[in-house]
Design an enzyme around this catalytic site. Structure first.
Site, PDB file in Angstrom:
ATOM      1  CB  SER A   1      -0.903   0.006   1.241  1.00  0.00           C
ATOM      2  OG  SER A   1      -1.766  -1.112   1.232  1.00  0.00           O
TER       3      SER A   1
ATOM      4  CG  ASP B   1       3.970  -2.770   1.650  1.00  0.00           C
ATOM      5  OD1 ASP B   1       3.565  -1.684   1.185  1.00  0.00           O
ATOM      6  OD2 ASP B   1       3.439  -3.327   2.641  1.00  0.00           O
TER       7      ASP B   1
ATOM      8  CB  ALA C   1       9.297   1.531   4.190  1.00  0.00           C
ATOM      9  CG  ASP C   2       5.245   5.332   6.448  1.00  0.00           C
ATOM     10  OD1 ASP C   2       4.800   5.944   5.464  1.00  0.00           O
ATOM     11  OD2 ASP C   2       4.584   4.485   7.073  1.00  0.00           O
TER      12      ASP C   2
ATOM     13  CE  LYS D   1       5.047  -2.084   5.330  1.00  0.00           C
ATOM     14  NZ  LYS D   1       4.653  -1.112   4.274  1.00  0.00           N
ATOM     15  N   GLY D   2       2.910   1.977   8.026  1.00  0.00           N
ATOM     16  CA  GLY D   2       1.575   2.213   8.542  1.00  0.00           C
ATOM     17  C   GLY D   2       1.097   3.634   8.426  1.00  0.00           C
ATOM     18  N   GLY D   3       1.875   4.486   7.740  1.00  0.00           N
ATOM     19  CA  GLY D   3       1.431   5.860   7.556  1.00  0.00           C
ATOM     20  C   GLY D   3       0.107   5.960   6.821  1.00  0.00           C
ATOM     21  N   GLY D   4      -0.167   4.960   5.990  1.00  0.00           N
ATOM     22  CA  GLY D   4      -1.437   4.931   5.274  1.00  0.00           C
ATOM     23  C   GLY D   4      -2.523   4.177   6.009  1.00  0.00           C
TER      24      GLY D   4
ATOM     25  CD  GLU E   1       1.316  -1.434   4.915  1.00  0.00           C
ATOM     26  OE1 GLU E   1       1.208  -0.648   3.960  1.00  0.00           O
ATOM     27  OE2 GLU E   1       1.783  -1.082   6.009  1.00  0.00           O
TER      28      GLU E   1
END
Length: 248
Positions: free
Chosen positions: A35, A90, A92-93, A103-106, A112
């Protein structure tokens, strides 16, 4: 460099990383689709290959990526027991030289991480702005059960994480939710000196469904800087992507 020039360069780097990642894809693979903006570029490029005859199947880490994959003609698989992925690509932030990730900013960190752990090979795609000497400047996301939110905030604050509940950017006055209906909390640690210990502490808080430290999962990263794509692997010097004709 002006803001518009910087954004244009970043977009070029994202596209270069995404297209370079296609070198890891082989006919017949089962793929995990990540994502975020760079992963979305990879999905679009992959769709072109599928329309040209590439045979793959995939599962996506978010509803947005699933919708995009369906739009570009990528055959999709539903989750099932025994399903494993040859490769997941994938974004990464943040990532460091040891391929530790935030990860997980979105907001898709749970799915994920599920796909990352179900994959034989996790490949990260990133522009140069995501590469850091030490994790922590980017807020560390948590996915949290709504009922547990007050106690999770207390526990994270005690760890020095300055937690902020994420607002929904599309719906004024509402809180952001993951595809699973959980709330998202952004933790501002600024510097994460012991990511393994922090991951353990956060994951042990009741009500935290998942935390955004991805440690020991990525096998390689394609990091684009200017007009060059580099392959990062933990413990090794970055190598020019052009030197890899096949999956390293």
């Amino acid at each position: 460099m002006s803001a518009s020039s910087s954004a244009s360069l970043q977009n070029q780097e994202k596209h270069l990383a995404a297209t370079t990642a296609l070198r890891w894809v082989r006919d017949g693979m089962t793929l995990g689709l990540g994502s975020g903006s760079t992963a979305a570029l990879f999905i679009r490029e992959l769709g072109e290959r599928v329309r040209a005859g590439l045979r793959i199947q995939a599962t996506a880490t978010s509803q947005a990526s699933e919708d995009l994959a369906r739009e570009v003609g990528i055959p999709l698989l539903e989750p099932r027991r025994g399903l494993r992925f040859d490769l997941t690509v994938d974004g990464a932030d943040e990532l460091d030289a040891q391929l530790c990730l935030i990860k997980g900013g979105g907001g898709a960190l749970l799915r994920e991480k599920v796909l990352a752990t179900a994959s034989d090979y996790l490949l990260i795609v990133a522009d140069s702005s995501k590469a850091v000497a030490q994790l922590g400047h980017f807020p560390l996301p948590l996915e949290v059960v709504p009922f547990a939110l007050p106690w999770v905030l207390d526990a994270v604050a005690a760890l020095g994480g300055a937690p902020v509940v994420r607002a929904d950017k599309q719906k004024a006055g509402e809180l952001a939710k993951s595809d699973q209906g959980n709330l998202l909390v952004d933790c501002h640690f600024e510097v994460i000196t012991t990511p393994v210990e922090l991951a353990r502490q956060l994951q042990s808080i009741p009500g935290v469904v998942e935390q955004g430290l991805f440690l020991g999962l990525a096998r390689a990263a394609v990091v684009a800087q200017g007009g060059q794509a580099w392959v990062w692997r933990a413990g090794l010097e970055p190598a020019a992507a052009d030197s890899f004709a096949a999956l390293p």
